[in-house]
Design an enzyme around this catalytic site. Structure first.
Site: not given
Lengths: 114, 489
Positions: B81, B180, B156
């Site tokens: 990420k 997330s 997210s």
């Protein structure tokens, strides 16, 4: 520049029965505190959405919390300390590669003292 | 062996294949880089592809394997990420603020996984500063769900989830502040694990809400989640909230037997907000656990309904403080027409941050400002203590708490962007674990209208192994996790 009156925030905000509402001056003041430019065209929408959020979180006011110790750490751990010794090497040049404006190892900003 | 189907294999399968010399690490990296080339224009899952570095690392992995020096995760490709700092590689956090930022150092998660032998293919798209539940707040555009490109993959960690679901990478790192990792995992038919607060180092993980943020993994199988967590968990002196607690060998300790397991079911999690078919899929999953020997027990979490409002005080408060470091001076975006220093701060931040990040900074500034601190922040931390206490009492009686990960399957892009509260309520079942610092996992448990549904498991502090075992056992008897979106088979 953003210069909302400081008094804007001094009014009591809310009673649980009444929806919370932030006006444009309050938003300008909060934005100033946050050092965040919000365009004039966006102030009303920001005020509306912030009012929604603050109104939503205001349901906490009804929770019975007398005598409850506020959480400081999810596992009740205490802050770990380390010896006060130098562990990092000097990497100024590499770190400053990300700086928008530097000269001779110094960060440059608009003139502060006339 | 043909390398055409390498993208279909899990980490555990690829590990065995590399060890058997069925294919090389270079062939594997090349195969996945070709997948990314072919499919990421549609998904927008990756913000940066590190092809050259990946191939270099793969050549080194092949040397190690040839010399009998393979490490635990040697040659296994992953994506990180874009919230994790990667030395010498652009690290944007999905924000214009960090558009040109090249990190001078590696996050501990990144360095540990590299030291274990993994190969970074690239950096995954995400909601800006991890603030969002749909990946639509990314400065670089939304990620599309491989199961239906008109839908959000969640957020997210939406890029991480879409990359794994679209078979661009067998596994990805993610972060979870309110759901997330788990919500995007549920919406993409992947496994998502958020460990106990302090289990994985936050060093070099760009901070959103420091008392809630925790790094974890998104994979296709529970075995892979166990493998990857083992490579990143553990004490780190560079993170002052890291906890020194032994790291078990999660993978070797996987255990299918559920007899005697007590599974708590929370009534509120099956209330009106839960979409009917999603609820049915989750109930069926609970029934399966029961037939495998688990006992279902009603659990009461009296304050759980207050978890979302509590979160939306605590998280914005911490974010407003954390994001104050972006000043347009030391790194990050700088406005070029500032009149003075104050104007430089305000304009750089005004231009660098997107609408949702600004809203959260403003909300946080408001709840922390003079006269409001007690009414909001202190109050929220008190309610948070009550919620944590509810969980503590529940775990005195049960081993895990099980329920839905999300109230509905994936929603269409654009469907929830008008009203922040509608978007926030997506995380209604996941936020409690963050508030209480508990580990939690989402595992695929069915489909509704062609879109995946997740079963959510929460455990006591450091009970990652229990969660993995329950989910592993569930996957032994189900094949949901083997299903792949048709266009990405």
């Amino acid at each position: 520049m953003l210069d909302a009156p400081r008094s804007a925030l001094l009014n009591p905000i809310t009673t649980p029965e009444k929806p919370v509402s932030l006006d444009k001056d309050q938003v300008r003041h909060i934005a100033m505190l946050a050092r965040l430019h919000v365009a004039d065209d966006d102030i009303q929408e920001t005020a509306d959405k912030l009012s929604r959020i603050v109104d939503f979180v205001d349901q906490l006011s009804k929770a019975p919390t007398d005598g409850v110790t506020p959480m400081a750490h999810p596992l009740n751990a205490s802050q770990r300390l380390r010896a006060d010794s130098v562990t990092e090497t000097d990497e100024r040049d590499r770190v400053q590669e990300n700086a928008p404006l530097v000269r001779d190892g110094l960060y440059l900003v608009p003139r502060v003292i006339e | 062996m043909s390398t055409d189907s390498l993208h279909t294999q899990t980490l555990a399968e690829l590990k065995a294949g590399l060890e058997n010399r069925d294919f090389s690490a270079v062939e594997l990296a090349e195969a996945l880089l070709a997948r990314i080339d072919a499919h990421d224009a549609t998904l927008n899952a990756l913000l940066t592809v590190t092809a050259e570095q990946a191939l270099d690392a793969a050549r080194q992995a092949d040397d190690r394997i040839a010399n009998g020096e393979a490490r635990a995760l040697e040659g296994l490709p992953i994506v990180h990420k874009d919230i994790f700092c990667t030395r010498g590689v652009r690290t944007t956090c999905g924000s214009r603020m960090l558009d040109g930022f090249v990190s001078p150092y590696d996050a501990t998660v990144v360095s540990r996984l590299a030291d274990a032998g993994t190969i970074m293919l690239g950096k995954a798209n995400m909601d800006e500063f991890a603030m969002g539940s749909s990946n639509e707040t990314s400065y670089y555009g939304p990620v599309h769900n491989p199961w239906n490109p008109a839908c959000s993959p969640g957020g997210s960690s939406g890029g991480s989830a879409a990359a794994v679901a679209g078979r661009l990478a067998p596994a990805a790192t993610g972060t979870d502040t309110g759901g997330s990792i788990r919500q995007p995992a549920a919406l993409t038919n992947t496994v998502g694990l958020k460990p106990t607060y302090g289990r994985v180092s936050r060093y070099g993980m760009i901070a959103f809400a420091s008392s809630l943020d925790q790094a974890g993994v998104i994979t296709r199988s529970v075995e892979d989640a166990a493998l990857l967590l083992g490579g990143m968990a553990g004490f780190d002196e560079r993170d002052s909230t890291s906890i020194d607690h032994p790291v078990p060998d999660y993978f070797s300790a996987l255990e299918e037997d559920l007899s005697g397991l007590r599974v708590g079911v929370v009534r509120q999690h099956f209330d009106a907000g839960l979409e009917e078919h999603t609820g049915a899929a989750v109930r069926e999953a609970l029934d399966l656990l029961k037939t495998k020997g688990a006992e279902l027990v009603d659990v009461d979490l009296p304050n759980i309904d207050l978890s979302v409002p509590t979160y939306y005080v605590v998280a914005p408060a911490e974010c407003s403080s954390n994001l104050s470091r972006f000043d347009g001076v030391r790194f990050g975006h700088r406005a070029d027409d500032a009149e003075d220093l104050l104007d430089l701060y305000c304009k750089s931040r005004g231009e660098g941050f997107g609408a949702e990040v600004k809203r959260r900074i403003l909300t946080g500034t408001y709840v922390l400002s003079a006269g409001y601190y007690d009414a909001y922040y202190l109050k929220a931390q008190q309610v948070r203590a009550l919620i944590a206490e509810d969980f503590r009492e529940a775990f005195a009686n049960v081993d895990v708490i099980a329920g839905p990960t999300t109230p509905t399957p994936a929603f269409e892009l654009g469907a929830k962007t008008d009203d922040p509260i509608t978007m926030y309520l997506n995380d209604i079942y996941t936020i409690g674990a963050n508030l209480a610092g508990l580990p939690a996992l989402s595992v695929p448990c069915g489909f509704v209208g062609g879109l995946p549904v997740g079963l959510h498991l929460v455990g006591g502090h450091f009970a990652e192994q229990t969660l993995l075992n329950v989910a592993y056992s569930y996957q032994r008897d189900t094949d949901w996790h083997h299903r792949c979106p048709e266009a990405y088979a």
